[in-house]
Every structure is written in C-alpha cells, then in structure tokens.
Design an enzyme around this catalytic site. Structure first.
Site, PDB file in Angstrom:
ATOM      1  N   TYR A  99      42.229 -45.133  18.472  1.00 65.17           N
ATOM      2  CA  TYR A  99      42.713 -44.213  19.509  1.00 65.17           C
ATOM      3  C   TYR A  99      43.445 -43.014  18.904  1.00 65.17           C
ATOM      4  O   TYR A  99      43.482 -41.933  19.477  1.00 65.17           O
ATOM      5  CB  TYR A  99      43.616 -44.983  20.467  1.00 65.17           C
ATOM      6  CG  TYR A  99      43.720 -44.427  21.860  1.00 65.17           C
ATOM      7  CD1 TYR A  99      42.590 -44.135  22.612  1.00 65.17           C
ATOM      8  CD2 TYR A  99      44.970 -44.220  22.450  1.00 65.17           C
ATOM      9  CE1 TYR A  99      42.689 -43.648  23.888  1.00 65.17           C
ATOM     10  CE2 TYR A  99      45.076 -43.733  23.738  1.00 65.17           C
ATOM     11  CZ  TYR A  99      43.944 -43.446  24.459  1.00 65.17           C
ATOM     12  OH  TYR A  99      44.039 -42.964  25.734  1.00 65.17           O
ATOM     13  N   LYS A 121      49.222 -39.515  24.873  1.00 72.24           N
ATOM     14  CA  LYS A 121      49.585 -40.302  26.055  1.00 72.24           C
ATOM     15  C   LYS A 121      51.090 -40.574  26.094  1.00 72.24           C
ATOM     16  O   LYS A 121      51.697 -40.603  27.167  1.00 72.24           O
ATOM     17  CB  LYS A 121      48.810 -41.624  26.074  1.00 72.24           C
ATOM     18  CG  LYS A 121      47.326 -41.462  26.391  1.00 72.24           C
ATOM     19  CD  LYS A 121      47.085 -40.893  27.778  1.00 72.24           C
ATOM     20  CE  LYS A 121      45.610 -40.921  28.152  1.00 72.24           C
ATOM     21  NZ  LYS A 121      45.334 -40.252  29.438  1.00 72.24           N
TER      22      LYS A 121
END
Length: 255
Positions: free
Chosen positions: A154, A161
């Site tokens: 990720y 995020k």
C-alpha cells in the site's frame, strides 16, 4: 414507507464502476429517499453510463478536485440542479504507480505530493467548495483504509490515508459550529477499480479471509455503502470526527 434520507440532497464523488463503494452509497441513498448528484473525473461519460444502473437518474458533473477552476464553479453547478446540499461523500484516492507496490523507500516527492493532494487535501477542498450549499448544516463522509497500520504493497497511500483521517478530524473541529459533521468509513478491501490498481492487492485480501470475525465478501461493496448512508442520515446527529469501521471486525483483532 419513508427512508432515512427522505428529502436530503447528496453529492457523491467516485462512482467509477458498479463495484465502487460510491456506487452502492448512491444506490442506497436513492433507495432511502435522497436526491443524488454525482461528480466524475477524468471520464464523466463513464460515470454517466454507470449512473444509468442506479434506481433513479442522477446528474453527473465533471470535477477535478485538484483544479481551482473546477472547485470554484462546483457550488453554482450543484445549486442549479439541487438548490442546496445536506451531505457530501468523498470517495477519491489516487497515487502514482511508483508510490505503490513495494517502492516506498524510493518514491520521489512529486509522486507523494500527488497522492497527498488527490487523496487527503481534496477532502478539505471538496468540503469548502460545497460549504456555501450547506447553510443549514450537513454531513461529510469520506472513505479510508485503516491508516493505523503499514499494509503490504500500500506504501504511500498509507500516509495519504493517515493525512485524510487527520484532515477529517480538523474539519470536524472547525465546521462543528456550522452544524456540519465530518466522519469517515474505514472499509475492508473491495475488488473495485481503485483496489485493483494496487500491486499485490491479493495479499491484503488474504488478511481478511483469515482474520475477519464476520465473513467478508470482497465482491460486496454494499455494507460500506450502507455505512456511508447511515452517517449521512440524522441517526448520528452528534457524531463527528469519527472513523466507523465496516471491515468485518479485522481492526480489533490481535495476533
């Protein structure tokens, strides 16, 4: 029978495919009585095609959240269609390929900057662009992927995020006096277009198959869509700055 969004007017970003969480948020919102308007970028025609699968017609507006010109005109375009807004759904995230897939230590700042602008700062930009339409208050709901952890592959979407989650808290702090709530749904992995662009996404999916107390179906975005609609509704009138997990319970599992 009345729905929990009866009479509400909602702007929803991020409807790219039927597998998008945003599509299911729009679908459930309409089923619950809301009028929905969609935004899309870079291909509004794609969203217009997908929108035809919703229960009711929905207007699509082109919106690049990194464009000051697009943001400045948004309120007028929405006002022409709906008059005002009661809710906004932020379902926007993007990182260049060199910011994903195991390249964390070598990603140049230009790519990190793009990920942060599109995925985190845009929550503030979008909310402020819609603010003139929410004079009676409203609900802003965004989508995150639990930023407490470092996930395989990720990479820089993780810090993006984390920035999104912090941005939501600060928006909640500053907009509460205007009766605007800002919350996030932290969804488990869904086989959406956005997810499939992440190299090694299958590794993440495996985590859910083995650790989720509730059976998790990567092909079913509706639970997350329902979570968004719940936060848009008046059933959470005093909840703001919150992150609600719709992930089958993986977030609370220990080793």
């Amino acid at each position: 029978m009345s729905g929990i969004l009866d009479g509400k007017r909602i702007l929803i970003t991020g409807v790219l495919m039927e597998s998008s969480i945003a599509f299911h948020a729009a679908k459930v919102a309409q089923e619950q009585g809301a009028e929905v308007i969609l935004t899309a970028f870079p291909r509004p025609t794609l969203t217009e095609r997908i929108a035809k699968k919703l229960p009711k017609p929905a207007k699509v507006i082109e919106l690049d959240v990194t464009s000051t010109e697009h943001l400045d005109r948004l309120a007028d375009l929405v006002r022409d269609e709906l008059g005002s807004l009661d809710g906004v759904v932020h379902s926007i995230g993007f990182a260049p390929q060199d910011a994903l897939g195991g390249n964390f230590l070598n990603t140049p700042f230009e790519s990190v900057s793009t990920a942060m602008h599109v995925s985190a700062f845009s929550l503030k930009s979008l909310t402020m662009a819609c603010l003139p339409l929410m004079s009676e208050g409203g609900s802003v709901v965004g989508l995150t992927f639990d930023a407490q952890f470092a996930w395989p592959q990720y990479d820089w979407m993780g810090p993006a995020k984390a920035a999104l989650e912090a941005t939501s808290r600060y928006l909640a702090r500053d907009l509460g006096k205007q009766s605007i709530r800002c919350n996030l749904i932290s969804a488990g992995p869904i086989g959406s277009m956005a997810a499939k662009s992440i190299p090694g996404f299958g590794e993440l999916a495996e985590v859910w198959n083995t650790r989720s107390p509730l059976a998790w179906d990567m092909a079913d975005p509706e639970p997350a869509g329902r979570g968004i609609v719940a936060l848009l509704s008046d059933f959470f009138p005093k909840t703001t700055g919150e992150i609600v997990h719709v992930d089958g319970g993986v977030h609370m599992m220990g080793a």
